[in-house]
Design an enzyme around this catalytic site. Structure first.
Site, PDB file in Angstrom:
ATOM      1  N   GLU A 253       0.875  -1.175   0.000  1.00 39.95           N
ATOM      2  CA  GLU A 253       0.000   0.000   0.000  1.00 39.95           C
ATOM      3  C   GLU A 253       0.910   1.223   0.000  1.00 39.95           C
ATOM      4  O   GLU A 253       1.508   1.566   1.025  1.00 39.95           O
ATOM      5  CB  GLU A 253      -0.920  -0.023   1.231  1.00 39.95           C
ATOM      6  CG  GLU A 253      -1.851  -1.225   1.291  1.00 39.95           C
ATOM      7  CD  GLU A 253      -2.864  -1.274   0.165  1.00 39.95           C
ATOM      8  OE1 GLU A 253      -3.127  -0.211  -0.444  1.00 39.95           O
ATOM      9  OE2 GLU A 253      -3.384  -2.372  -0.128  1.00 39.95           O
ATOM     10  N   CYS A 287      -1.846   9.263   2.347  1.00 42.62           N
ATOM     11  CA  CYS A 287      -1.567   8.774   0.995  1.00 42.62           C
ATOM     12  C   CYS A 287      -2.719   9.055   0.037  1.00 42.62           C
ATOM     13  O   CYS A 287      -2.508   9.221  -1.168  1.00 42.62           O
ATOM     14  CB  CYS A 287      -1.267   7.275   1.026  1.00 42.62           C
ATOM     15  SG  CYS A 287      -2.572   6.266   1.765  1.00 42.62           S
TER      16      CYS A 287
END
Length: 485
Positions: A253, A287
């Site tokens: 991720e 993110c």
């Protein structure tokens, strides 16, 4: 703070102990510089001890009735609920999260624990037909064994828990390495929660260490079968390369450069609210944050005026103050990097509608527009409170700009026509996109992950079963096979 010093240890095979390394990882409050804890670093030998402990404990845990495994997770959830105020204070102190951010992280953490409780009972086998007479094909879902988890600093409690809890629920053991800036919230705090919940020794081990001390030991070690990494794409590429060389599965991720697109028929006031939150939540250290805010020229002037006014009204300061909306960046290096990025972008031709300045690790918000099309800042992830406003003419140009990035994690489209938004969203090369909402979302049962440089694989829901279990085929011949010799 006794909370931090009590947890400032390695946790290996059910024992709290100091690391044997020759130097300490110092845990600082990023707002005021207060030393929270000092943790002697774990060595490569201790990483080996953690993996070997996990290996020894795992098979008995896999053989444990899944209802019993579920009970441990239920107790862990109860502990988190009971200690929520204490954990929230730790999030504020260790990573500079505001009260709003701490509440957001803990809400999601509890939701993911609830889903992990259900995961314990989720794996199901199959009986498949065979072209061979009398043969029965059984396909079992079994734990992978030991999982290595490497977590980031921005949502450390949540993003550690997000891999640790499902891996445990599905019958695996775990070795967790938290980020050096958040060793407590991202590491030993989880160990304490699961220890108090009755998790048997060896099933969760936490090593507080650094690549400068252990190199690639965490990745190359023969015991773990899966590595779950959350962090930058640069480090993620290295993780993927090392794991591939050692034939390990990875779940990555990684970073993002999300676009929030405001079409000409959007509710401007609502889009402004969504864009401000999507860009500036947790100082932009997310993110999924909306790095680039794309606005149709038909509404550019109205949107820009309202957006800048709202950003200018945000309160920057001490995260311990409930009124604060923008707290500190995680460290001085990050604060200096963001300030330098803004200055360089303005020097290269961009216009600063707001030009944020650094005061220690506090960096006030910047809003930049008029960026040259080849500006490097449009291609990179900005882990700080900087918004880029980019105008476009029509849907096709919006899609082209949104896709002009090596990343593909999240995004959003604002429009008065939902199906129009869905059509635009389908053209964006990203793992997740949200219509008439922000870019920062995570839900326990929806596949979470990115395309391109934003990662490999998915987490959440059934994706957790795929990530942390493997399939085993056992055939049964009820008659007698015929062999050619």
């Amino acid at each position: 703070m006794s909370f931090f010093t009590d947890l400032a240890h390695q946790y290996i095979d059910g024992e709290w102990r100091p690391g044997k390394g020759p130097w300490d990882i110092i845990d600082f409050n990023p707002f005021n510089g207060e030393k929270l804890a000092s943790i002697p670093v774990a060595t490569a030998e201790e990483v080996d001890q953690a993996y070997r402990a996990a290996e020894r404990a795992q098979q008995a845990w896999a053989d444990t009735n899944p209802y019993a495994r579920r009970t441990v997770l239920e107790k862990a959830l109860k502990i988190v609920e009971e200690r929520e105020p204490e954990i929230a204070e730790a999030i504020v102190a260790e990573l500079g999260g505001t009260h709003l951010k701490a509440g957001f992280e803990l809400h999601l953490a509890k939701e993911f624990l609830r889903e992990a409780i259900q995961l314990a009972l989720r794996p199901a086998g199959q009986i498949l037909p065979s072209p061979t007479e009398g043969k029965e094909n059984r396909v079992y879902r079994v734990p992978v064994g030991v999982v290595g988890v490497i977590s980031p600093f921005n949502f450390p409690f949540l993003l550690s828990l997000k891999s640790v809890a499902p891996a445990l629920a599905l019958g695996n053991a775990v070795v967790l390495k938290p980020h050096q800036n958040t060793p407590i919230c991202g590491g030993t705090l989880l160990a304490k929660v699961f220890e108090d919940a009755g998790l048997p020794a060896g099933l969760l081990n936490v090593v507080v260490t650094d690549i400068a001390e252990i190199g690639d030991t965490l990745l190359e070690h023969p015991v773990p079968q899966v590595i779950s990494f959350t962090g930058s794409d640069k480090v993620g590429r290295h993780v993927a390369t090392v794991c591939a060389a050692n034939l390990k599965r990875v779940v990555l991720e990684l970073g993002g450069n999300s676009a929030l697109i405001v079409l000409d028929d959007a509710d401007v006031d609502y889009a402004v609210d969504a864009a401000v939150f999507s860009r500036y939540v947790h100082q932009g250290q997310v993110c999924m944050a909306a790095n680039r805010i794309l606005i149709d020229r038909a509404i550019e002037a109205e949107f820009t005026e309202k957006f800048v006014a709202k950003v200018a009204s945000l309160t920057v300061g001490d995260p311990a103050d409930p009124a604060t909306q923008i707290g500190p960046l995680i460290n001085s290096s990050q604060a200096e990097s963001i300030s330098r990025l803004v200055d360089e972008t303005v020097e290269s031709g961009a216009t600063a509608l707001l030009h944020g300045r650094a005061d220690g690790n506090l960096v006030s918000p910047s809003v930049l527009t008029g960026l040259p099309a080849d500006s490097p800042v449009l291609q990179q992830e900005i882990f700080g409170p900087v918004a880029l406003l980019v105008p476009f003419d029509g849907e096709d140009e919006a899609v082209r700009i949104a896709n002009d990035t090596p990343y593909g994690l999240s995004g959003a489209v604002h429009t008065g026509n939902i199906e129009r938004g869905v059509r635009v969203g389908q053209r964006i090369h990203t793992g997740m996109i949200h219509i008439n909402d922000g870019t920062v979302h995570d839900e326990p049962i929806v596949p979470f992950g990115g395309e391109k440089s934003s990662g490999l694989g998915r987490l959440n829901g059934e994706s957790m079963v795929e990530a942390f279990t493997t399939q085993k085929w056992i055939s049964v011949q009820h008659g007698r096979s015929q062999f050619p010799f």
